[in-house]
Design an enzyme around this catalytic site. Structure first.
Site, mmCIF file in Angstrom:
data_model
loop_
_atom_site.group_PDB
_atom_site.id
_atom_site.type_symbol
_atom_site.label_atom_id
_atom_site.label_comp_id
_atom_site.label_asym_id
_atom_site.label_seq_id
_atom_site.Cartn_x
_atom_site.Cartn_y
_atom_site.Cartn_z
ATOM 1 N N ALA A 1 -9.363 5.634 4.722
ATOM 2 C CA ALA A 1 -8.588 7.309 5.735
ATOM 3 C C ALA A 1 -10.464 7.987 6.041
ATOM 4 C CB ALA A 1 -7.929 7.821 5.129
ATOM 5 N N GLY A 2 -10.523 8.370 7.219
ATOM 6 C CA GLY A 2 -11.768 9.079 8.238
ATOM 7 C C GLY A 2 -13.048 8.246 7.808
ATOM 8 N N LYS B 1 0.692 -1.196 -0.086
ATOM 9 C CA LYS B 1 -0.273 0.194 -0.415
ATOM 10 C C LYS B 1 0.535 1.122 0.123
ATOM 11 C CE LYS B 1 -2.800 2.635 3.069
ATOM 12 N NZ LYS B 1 -3.549 3.270 3.708
ATOM 13 N N GLY C 1 -7.596 9.660 10.263
ATOM 14 C CA GLY C 1 -7.425 9.127 12.521
ATOM 15 C C GLY C 1 -8.638 10.915 11.692
ATOM 16 N N ASN D 1 -8.293 2.042 10.523
ATOM 17 C CA ASN D 1 -7.668 1.310 12.091
ATOM 18 C C ASN D 1 -7.853 2.126 13.121
ATOM 19 O OD1 ASN D 1 -3.892 1.811 12.308
ATOM 20 N ND2 ASN D 1 -5.077 0.284 13.354
ATOM 21 N N THR D 2 -8.031 3.602 12.460
ATOM 22 C CA THR D 2 -8.643 4.629 14.198
ATOM 23 C C THR D 2 -9.666 3.617 14.415
ATOM 24 O OG1 THR D 2 -6.960 6.325 12.937
ATOM 25 C CG2 THR D 2 -7.855 6.464 15.175
#
Length: 269
Positions: A198-199, A111, A172, A220-221
């Site tokens: 993301a987001g 990635k 994040g 992830n976050t």
């Protein structure tokens, strides 16, 4: 993916990345957990088959005296997706991918993310294009983190990237998908998998991504920083499944005015 005609249901195509088919459309990261035990439990609950890790921040064998992340996400069970998080130039990103290939015995699926600056962690697309070209030329299979610009997304696909990963919002941030129209355009124009990266902040964000026709979501976050990461991982798995089913079912058309659920035609009084 081509645009679906009115009244026509989308085709239920499997998720295939670099020639391998996956049952789960949820991809997860390994950062920000309290410890490796929580990491392992959350990944199990998510049902993910592809797990990404930051080569610069994770020990995958380069530090033999420290806990090895691969002990809890063994390559025999998961597709390991090394990423270039923390890289701010094409040169650093390419070097990081080559290190990952060496540590993972010739593994070529990566990635790519090349960041612009620390405040927003937005992709530096000029450096991303340079890195992608070099990596593809060197035999890497590149899944690329990018802005939600449909033209740049198509250019990355035409270069040979195996998956396009537009951000929904800054990494994040948990803001959810801020530009649904551009994501939809990217999906409609792509012939390779499109995954929001993301987001995402909560399960409904993941569902929206899937209802837009995305092939998957990487996060992830949203899981690791939840009060109960394992429960959130399970929620995200279900949200991905629900969003995919909703997309395939085809939503009703939007209307300006009300329409009775039970029409009055044929009533007795």
């Amino acid at each position: 993916m081509s645009e679906v005609s009115p009244g026509q249901s989308p085709e239920d195509k499997p998720l295939v990345i670099d020639g391998k088919q996956y049952a789960s459309r949820l991809l997860v990261g390994t950062g920000k957990y309290r410890d490796l035990t929580e990491t392992s439990q959350a990944i199990e609950a998510s049902g993910a088959e592809i797990v990404t890790l930051a080569v610069r921040r994770s020990n995958i064998g380069q530090n033999p005296d420290e806990p090895n992340l691969l002990d809890v996400i063994p390559p025999s069970r998961f597709t390991i997706l090394p990423n270039t998080a923390g890289c701010y130039s094409a040169k650093d990103a390419v070097r990081t991918c080559k290190l990952a290939r060496e540590l993972l015995d010739g593994h070529n699926l990566v990635k790519l993310e090349v960041l612009g600056e620390e405040k927003t962690l937005y992709p530096n697309m000029t450096e991303t294009l340079v890195a992608a070209e070099q990596l593809i030329r060197d035999g890497f299979k590149v899944m690329v983190y990018c802005t939600d610009d449909p033209l740049l997304a198509k250019r990355l696909e035409d270069m040979g990237c195996v998956a396009i990963m537009p951000l929904g919002a800054p990494i994040g941030s948990g803001l959810g998908i801020q530009n649904r129209y551009n994501i939809r355009l990217i999906v409609e124009n792509a012939k390779v998998p499109v995954l929001v990266d993301a987001g995402v902040g909560t399960a409904s964000d993941a569902t929206i991504a899937m209802e837009l026709g995305c092939d998957g979501v990487l996060m992830n976050t949203a899981i690791a920083q939840a009060k109960d990461p394992v429960r959130m991982a399970r929620a995200m798995r279900l949200a991905i499944e629900a969003g995919r089913d909703s997309y395939l079912a085809g939503r009703m058309p939007k209307k300006l005015y009300a329409s009775a659920s039970s029409p009055l035609d044929g009533t007795f009084f």
